[in-house]
Design an enzyme around this catalytic site. Structure first.
Site, mmCIF file in Angstrom:
data_model
loop_
_atom_site.group_PDB
_atom_site.id
_atom_site.type_symbol
_atom_site.label_atom_id
_atom_site.label_comp_id
_atom_site.label_asym_id
_atom_site.label_seq_id
_atom_site.Cartn_x
_atom_site.Cartn_y
_atom_site.Cartn_z
ATOM 1 C CE LYS A 1 -10.347 -7.080 0.184
ATOM 2 N NZ LYS A 1 -10.041 -5.656 0.057
ATOM 3 C CG ASP B 1 -5.119 -7.059 2.000
ATOM 4 O OD1 ASP B 1 -6.243 -7.219 1.485
ATOM 5 O OD2 ASP B 1 -4.410 -6.063 1.791
ATOM 6 C CB SER C 1 -0.886 0.025 1.249
ATOM 7 O OG SER C 1 -1.804 -1.029 1.215
ATOM 8 N NE ARG D 1 -7.367 -12.694 -1.252
ATOM 9 C CZ ARG D 1 -6.597 -11.619 -1.178
ATOM 10 N NH1 ARG D 1 -6.768 -10.756 -0.194
ATOM 11 N NH2 ARG D 1 -5.654 -11.431 -2.074
HETATM 12 C C1 S3P Z 1 -5.619 -1.431 0.069
HETATM 13 C C2 S3P Z 1 -6.859 -1.516 0.646
HETATM 14 C C3 S3P Z 1 -7.581 -2.792 0.835
HETATM 15 C C4 S3P Z 1 -6.667 -3.995 0.653
HETATM 16 C C5 S3P Z 1 -5.754 -3.853 -0.533
HETATM 17 C C6 S3P Z 1 -4.879 -2.618 -0.385
HETATM 18 C C7 S3P Z 1 -4.984 -0.109 -0.076
HETATM 19 O O1 S3P Z 1 -8.612 -2.884 -0.116
HETATM 20 O O2 S3P Z 1 -7.439 -5.174 0.537
HETATM 21 O O3 S3P Z 1 -4.941 -4.991 -0.667
HETATM 22 O O4 S3P Z 1 -3.764 -0.055 -0.333
HETATM 23 O O5 S3P Z 1 -5.687 0.903 0.079
HETATM 24 P P1 S3P Z 1 -10.095 -2.282 0.169
HETATM 25 O O6 S3P Z 1 -9.919 -0.851 0.384
HETATM 26 O O7 S3P Z 1 -10.863 -2.584 -1.062
HETATM 27 O O8 S3P Z 1 -10.590 -3.036 1.373
#
Ligand code: S3P
Length: 446
Positions: free
Chosen positions: A356, A329, A26, A360
């Site tokens: 996802k 995640d 992220s 999952r």
């Molecule tokens: C992320 C937010 C999450 C996560 C993804 C990364 C991010 O998704 O599952 O792997 O970097 O903002 P969601 O915001 O859809 O829950």
């Protein structure tokens, strides 16, 4: 990409070792995005050289940004051109497998004057984009996807005509929150985003590090889960030095490996401990996991620590709803911990897991069933009854985290497990197999 790589595992016994996981996904995405939109040169340390983050990097290169690296030490240099510095790309922007890239970029591209079109691989092209298109349209963006909300995402360019909105997120999603905030930078007025549950706050933290004013109000309506973020359009980002912490999502595979192993201990170093990301640690501790958090420190505006895990007798639990977005995640790996625990682990309010990189809940339930672990699937969760992990061939559904989760399950399996379609492990954790084999797993790639 040809999806042909498979993993074959042999049962494991003891684990031991000291590993440093790669940079947070992220944060790595955001460092490229904000570095590109900033005035000046941004130096990034600890960048994740996974395919998802490289897709973000290539997208900004395609829009005229000069980016160097990652070098062998995972240093990257981004020569930012300011908020109005992007130029029209030639043709389609290929986003690969990366949901974070396409959703955050939707917010940025909605604010540009030129048209763009984004799509990705077969997994990304099945994922819902309506969740970002809806608020962006409310802001006046001329943006669309297929009728069923899937990519390509086509943006006609706004000519600087976005308007601020007050948006209550329909689901706890950091990607949607970030998309609206980034469009808010290009909008007239103050955009507010209210989240129903706490989600990762890397956008807010990193925009602040780049000198962009962001206000966060907690405890909205007396609800400690409800947070509001305010951003005013028209300010500037200023280049800075960014240190990316190790990815807690990647670390979780090693935390679970250490806990379920028959004996031994693993130290995972430099793990990002942002309070909006530590749901897996809360859950594994509640399952009686022996995790010791040491050497807590700050690095690049994010808390980090080293975590020592020891083989533990895990207990099934009812997972606290509050930990769901904070561990979103990590559930595939947590499900493996649940399969090795005594009793039943129950998860609810986790319908987001169905959208996802794969569904999952179903993908994990199918794999656990093949290995002889009892589970019951619900629309928004699962019950897993701990037991013996057998052998079999697992379909990863091209999902990196499903593949890595079943790989660590081998530490407790009665025989070999084969996991199909593991190419996408490289999207988030390119050196997973070598690190796993270093601590005592036995994974061969074919
Ligand atoms: C992320 C937010 C999450 C996560 C993804 C990364 C991010 O998704 O599952 O792997 O970097 O903002 P969601 O915001 O859809 O829950």
């Amino acid at each position: 990409m040809s999806q042909s790589l498979s993993f074959t595992t042999q049962p494991g016994n003891a684990v031991s070792g000291d590993v440093t996981v790669p940079g947070d996904k992220s944060c790595s995405h955001r460092s490229i995005m904000f570095g590109s939109l900033a005035n000046g040169t941004t130096h990034i340390k600890g960048f994740l050289p996974g395919q998802d983050c490289l897709a973000t990097m290539n997208t900004f290169k395609a829009m005229g940004i000069k980016i160097e690296g990652p070098d062998e030490n995972q240093n990257v240099t981004v020569y930012g051109k300011g908020l109005q510095g992007l130029t029209a790309p030639q043709g389609l922007l290929d986003i690969g497998n990366s949901g974070t890239s396409i959703r955050l970029l939707s917010g940025i591209l909605a604010g540009q004057s030129f048209p763009t079109k984004m799509a990705g691989d077969s997994s990304l092209n099945k994922r819902p984009m309506g969740r970002v298109i809806t608020p962006l349209k409310l802001m006046g963006a001329n943006i669309s996807a297929n009728d069923d909300g899937t990519p390509p995402v086509v943006c006609e360019g706004s000519e600087g005509k976005l308007t601020a909105i007050d948006y209550l997120l329909p689901m706890a999603s950091a990607q949607v929150k970030s998309c609206v905030l980034l469009a808010g930078i290009y909008a007239d007025g103050i955009t507010t985003v209210t989240e129903p549950g706490i989600t990762r706050d890397h956008t807010e933290r990193m925009l602040t590090a780049f000198g962009y004013p962001v206000t966060v109000e907690k405890n909205i309506d007396g609800d400690e889960q409800k947070t509001r973020v305010l951003i005013e359009g028209g300010h500037e980002l200023t280049a800075c030095d960014i240190q990316i912490p190790g990815d807690i999502s990647s670390a979780t595979f090693f935390l679970v490996a250490g806990l379920i192993a028959k004996s031994g201990e693993i130290t995972v170093r430099n793990v990002g401990m942002n309070p909006t990301r530590i749901g897996a640690i809360n859950i594994l501790k509640a399952m009686s996991g022996n995790l010791l958090i040491t050497n807590e420190r700050m690095a690049g505006g994010e808390p980090v620590a080293d975590i020592v895990v020891k083989a533990s007798k895990l207990q099934g639990i009812d997972i606290n709803d509050r930990d769901v977005p904070l561990a979103i995640d990590e559930f595939p790996a947590i499900f493996i911990a649940a399969a090795c625990a005594t009793g039943t682990t129950r998860l609810r309010n986790a319908e987001e897991l169905r959208v996802k990189e794969s569904d999952r809940i179903q993908a994990m339930a199918d794999g656990l069933e093949i290995l002889g672990v009892d589970c019951t699937v619900f629309e928004d969760g699962i019950d897993i009854i701990g037991g013996t992990i057998g052998t079999g061939t697992i379909n990863s559904h091209d999902d990196h985290r499903i593949a890595m989760s079943f790989a660590i399950a081998s530490l407790r399996s009665t025989g070999s497990i084969t996991i199909l379609d593991c190419d996408n492990v490289a999207t988030s954790f390119p050196n997973f197999v070598s690190l796993a084999n270093e601590v005592g797993l036995s994974i061969t790639q074919n």
